[in-house]
Design a protein around this motif. Structure first.
Motif, PDB file in Angstrom:
ATOM      1  N   UNK A 161       0.822  -1.205   0.000  1.00 65.25           N
ATOM      2  CA  UNK A 161       0.000   0.000   0.000  1.00 65.25           C
ATOM      3  C   UNK A 161       0.853   1.250   0.000  1.00 65.25           C
ATOM      4  N   UNK A 162       0.255   2.335  -0.462  1.00 60.13           N
ATOM      5  CA  UNK A 162       0.859   3.660  -0.379  1.00 60.13           C
ATOM      6  C   UNK A 162      -0.044   4.544   0.480  1.00 60.13           C
ATOM      7  N   UNK A 163       0.595   5.359   1.298  1.00 58.86           N
ATOM      8  CA  UNK A 163      -0.085   6.278   2.186  1.00 58.86           C
ATOM      9  C   UNK A 163       0.640   7.614   2.151  1.00 58.86           C
ATOM     10  N   UNK A 164       0.037   8.636   2.701  1.00 60.58           N
ATOM     11  CA  UNK A 164       0.723   9.918   2.807  1.00 60.58           C
ATOM     12  C   UNK A 164       0.266  10.645   4.073  1.00 60.58           C
ATOM     13  N   UNK A 191      -3.603  13.567   9.682  1.00 59.93           N
ATOM     14  CA  UNK A 191      -3.374  12.151   9.918  1.00 59.93           C
ATOM     15  C   UNK A 191      -2.877  11.479   8.631  1.00 59.93           C
ATOM     16  N   UNK A 192      -2.194  10.370   8.823  1.00 62.04           N
ATOM     17  CA  UNK A 192      -1.748   9.591   7.676  1.00 62.04           C
ATOM     18  C   UNK A 192      -2.984   8.993   6.992  1.00 62.04           C
ATOM     19  N   UNK A 193      -2.999   9.069   5.658  1.00 57.10           N
ATOM     20  CA  UNK A 193      -4.171   8.614   4.924  1.00 57.10           C
ATOM     21  C   UNK A 193      -3.803   7.600   3.854  1.00 57.10           C
ATOM     22  N   UNK A 194      -4.749   6.720   3.600  1.00 56.78           N
ATOM     23  CA  UNK A 194      -4.602   5.701   2.573  1.00 56.78           C
ATOM     24  C   UNK A 194      -4.679   6.321   1.184  1.00 56.78           C
ATOM     25  N   UNK A 195      -3.868   5.816   0.256  1.00 56.19           N
ATOM     26  CA  UNK A 195      -3.907   6.247  -1.137  1.00 56.19           C
ATOM     27  C   UNK A 195      -4.263   5.107  -2.081  1.00 56.19           C
ATOM     28  N   UNK A 196      -3.520   4.003  -1.973  1.00 57.53           N
ATOM     29  CA  UNK A 196      -3.693   2.920  -2.946  1.00 57.53           C
ATOM     30  C   UNK A 196      -3.156   1.626  -2.364  1.00 57.53           C
ATOM     31  N   UNK A 218       4.435  13.751   3.024  1.00 64.49           N
ATOM     32  CA  UNK A 218       5.405  12.656   3.066  1.00 64.49           C
ATOM     33  C   UNK A 218       4.660  11.391   2.652  1.00 64.49           C
ATOM     34  N   UNK A 219       5.236  10.670   1.703  1.00 66.63           N
ATOM     35  CA  UNK A 219       4.603   9.479   1.143  1.00 66.63           C
ATOM     36  C   UNK A 219       5.296   8.229   1.681  1.00 66.63           C
ATOM     37  N   UNK A 220       4.483   7.272   2.105  1.00 66.88           N
ATOM     38  CA  UNK A 220       4.986   6.038   2.705  1.00 66.88           C
ATOM     39  C   UNK A 220       4.469   4.816   1.950  1.00 66.88           C
ATOM     40  N   UNK A 221       5.312   3.819   1.808  1.00 71.33           N
ATOM     41  CA  UNK A 221       4.818   2.525   1.369  1.00 71.33           C
ATOM     42  C   UNK A 221       4.758   1.601   2.576  1.00 71.33           C
ATOM     43  N   UNK A 222       3.925   0.579   2.472  1.00 74.00           N
ATOM     44  CA  UNK A 222       3.732  -0.337   3.589  1.00 74.00           C
ATOM     45  C   UNK A 222       3.406  -1.721   3.059  1.00 74.00           C
ATOM     46  N   UNK A 223       3.722  -2.728   3.871  1.00 70.96           N
ATOM     47  CA  UNK A 223       3.502  -4.128   3.498  1.00 70.96           C
ATOM     48  C   UNK A 223       2.565  -4.797   4.495  1.00 70.96           C
ATOM     49  N   UNK A 224       1.626  -5.550   3.952  1.00 67.37           N
ATOM     50  CA  UNK A 224       0.598  -6.229   4.755  1.00 67.37           C
ATOM     51  C   UNK A 224       0.685  -7.726   4.487  1.00 67.37           C
ATOM     52  N   UNK A 225       0.872  -8.508   5.539  1.00 67.96           N
ATOM     53  CA  UNK A 225       1.002  -9.960   5.371  1.00 67.96           C
ATOM     54  C   UNK A 225      -0.347 -10.662   5.227  1.00 67.96           C
ATOM     55  N   UNK A 271      -3.716   0.140  10.437  1.00 64.67           N
ATOM     56  CA  UNK A 271      -3.260  -0.881  11.398  1.00 64.67           C
ATOM     57  C   UNK A 271      -3.072  -2.260  10.776  1.00 64.67           C
ATOM     58  N   UNK A 272      -3.645  -2.466   9.582  1.00 64.95           N
ATOM     59  CA  UNK A 272      -3.515  -3.764   8.932  1.00 64.95           C
ATOM     60  C   UNK A 272      -2.094  -4.009   8.428  1.00 64.95           C
TER      61      UNK A 272
END
Length: 124
Positions: free
Chosen positions: A35-38, A44-49, A93-100, A109-110
Protein backbone atom coordinates in the motif's frame (compact mmCIF):
# COMPACT_ATOMS: atom_id res chain seq x y z
CA UNK A 1 11.14 -8.63 8.87
CA UNK A 2 10.61 -6.63 5.72
CA UNK A 3 12.62 -3.50 5.03
CA UNK A 4 11.06 -0.87 2.78
CA UNK A 5 12.87 2.07 1.23
CA UNK A 6 10.99 4.73 -0.73
CA UNK A 7 12.56 6.92 -3.39
CA UNK A 8 11.53 9.26 -6.16
CA UNK A 9 10.11 12.07 -4.10
CA UNK A 10 10.96 15.68 -4.74
CA UNK A 11 9.45 18.87 -6.07
CA UNK A 12 7.01 19.25 -8.93
CA UNK A 13 4.83 21.91 -10.45
CA UNK A 14 1.06 21.62 -10.33
CA UNK A 15 -0.05 19.48 -13.24
CA UNK A 16 3.24 17.63 -13.29
CA UNK A 17 4.14 14.04 -12.54
CA UNK A 18 6.34 12.05 -10.21
CA UNK A 19 6.97 8.32 -9.87
CA UNK A 20 7.67 6.91 -6.44
CA UNK A 21 9.39 3.59 -5.93
CA UNK A 22 9.54 1.39 -2.87
CA UNK A 23 12.19 -1.31 -2.74
CA UNK A 24 11.61 -4.23 -0.39
CA UNK A 25 14.09 -6.61 1.16
CA UNK A 26 13.96 -9.31 3.76
CA UNK A 27 11.14 -11.74 3.19
CA UNK A 28 9.40 -12.85 0.01
CA UNK A 29 7.96 -9.69 -1.51
CA UNK A 30 5.19 -11.48 -3.40
CA UNK A 31 3.72 -12.70 -0.11
CA UNK A 32 2.68 -9.17 0.82
CA UNK A 33 -0.14 -6.88 -0.14
CA UNK A 34 1.40 -3.45 -0.65
CA UNK A 35 0.00 0.00 0.00
CA UNK A 36 0.86 3.66 -0.38
CA UNK A 37 -0.09 6.28 2.19
CA UNK A 38 0.72 9.92 2.81
CA UNK A 39 0.81 12.37 5.68
CA UNK A 40 0.59 16.12 5.27
CA UNK A 41 1.71 18.50 8.04
CA UNK A 42 -0.85 18.62 10.82
CA UNK A 43 -2.94 15.85 9.30
CA UNK A 44 -3.37 12.15 9.92
CA UNK A 45 -1.75 9.59 7.68
CA UNK A 46 -4.17 8.61 4.92
CA UNK A 47 -4.60 5.70 2.57
CA UNK A 48 -3.91 6.25 -1.14
CA UNK A 49 -3.69 2.92 -2.95
CA UNK A 50 -3.23 -0.79 -2.43
CA UNK A 51 -2.25 -3.67 -4.71
CA UNK A 52 -2.69 -7.40 -4.30
CA UNK A 53 0.16 -9.85 -4.00
CA UNK A 54 0.14 -10.76 -7.68
CA UNK A 55 -0.72 -7.27 -8.85
CA UNK A 56 -4.07 -8.09 -10.43
CA UNK A 57 -6.21 -6.16 -7.97
CA UNK A 58 -5.89 -2.51 -7.00
CA UNK A 59 -7.90 -0.02 -4.99
CA UNK A 60 -7.62 3.75 -4.62
CA UNK A 61 -8.77 6.58 -2.42
CA UNK A 62 -11.26 8.82 -4.17
CA UNK A 63 -8.88 11.77 -3.83
CA UNK A 64 -6.30 10.18 -6.12
CA UNK A 65 -8.32 7.83 -8.28
CA UNK A 66 -7.73 8.52 -12.00
CA UNK A 67 -4.55 10.52 -11.18
CA UNK A 68 -2.38 7.95 -9.34
CA UNK A 69 -1.53 4.41 -10.40
CA UNK A 70 -0.07 1.72 -8.17
CA UNK A 71 1.89 -1.16 -9.70
CA UNK A 72 4.44 -3.72 -8.64
CA UNK A 73 7.25 -5.81 -10.08
CA UNK A 74 7.70 -8.89 -7.94
CA UNK A 75 10.85 -9.88 -9.79
CA UNK A 76 12.39 -6.58 -8.68
CA UNK A 77 10.79 -6.55 -5.21
CA UNK A 78 9.48 -3.09 -5.94
CA UNK A 79 6.14 -1.30 -5.78
CA UNK A 80 5.52 1.96 -7.63
CA UNK A 81 3.19 4.92 -7.42
CA UNK A 82 2.83 6.91 -10.61
CA UNK A 83 1.41 10.32 -9.77
CA UNK A 84 0.01 12.51 -12.54
CA UNK A 85 -1.85 15.81 -12.58
CA UNK A 86 -0.29 16.73 -9.26
CA UNK A 87 -1.92 19.37 -7.11
CA UNK A 88 -0.51 21.51 -4.28
CA UNK A 89 -2.69 19.53 -1.87
CA UNK A 90 -0.72 16.41 -2.78
CA UNK A 91 2.19 17.86 -0.81
CA UNK A 92 3.01 15.34 1.93
CA UNK A 93 5.40 12.66 3.07
CA UNK A 94 4.60 9.48 1.14
CA UNK A 95 4.99 6.04 2.71
CA UNK A 96 4.82 2.52 1.37
CA UNK A 97 3.73 -0.34 3.59
CA UNK A 98 3.50 -4.13 3.50
CA UNK A 99 0.60 -6.23 4.75
CA UNK A 100 1.00 -9.96 5.37
CA UNK A 101 -2.75 -10.52 5.21
CA UNK A 102 -4.38 -12.04 2.16
CA UNK A 103 -6.63 -9.17 1.11
CA UNK A 104 -6.13 -5.58 -0.02
CA UNK A 105 -6.73 -3.20 2.85
CA UNK A 106 -7.19 0.54 3.32
CA UNK A 107 -6.69 0.31 7.08
CA UNK A 108 -3.37 1.57 8.42
CA UNK A 109 -3.26 -0.88 11.40
CA UNK A 110 -3.51 -3.76 8.93
CA UNK A 111 -0.03 -3.04 7.62
CA UNK A 112 2.91 -4.72 9.31
CA UNK A 113 5.89 -2.88 7.88
CA UNK A 114 6.48 0.73 6.87
CA UNK A 115 9.13 2.64 5.01
CA UNK A 116 10.69 5.84 6.28
CA UNK A 117 8.83 8.04 3.81
CA UNK A 118 9.77 10.36 0.98
CA UNK A 119 8.80 14.02 0.70
CA UNK A 120 6.69 15.25 -2.21
CA UNK A 121 6.20 18.97 -2.64
CA UNK A 122 3.90 20.39 -5.32
CA UNK A 123 3.96 24.09 -6.04
CA UNK A 124 1.29 26.09 -7.82
Amino acid sequence: QVQLVESGGGSAQAGGSLRLSCAASGRTFSNYVMGWFRQAPGKEREFLATISRGGSSTSYADSVKSRFTISRNNAKNTVYLQMNSLKPEDTAVYYCAADSGPYNSRRLPQYDYWGQGTQVTVSS
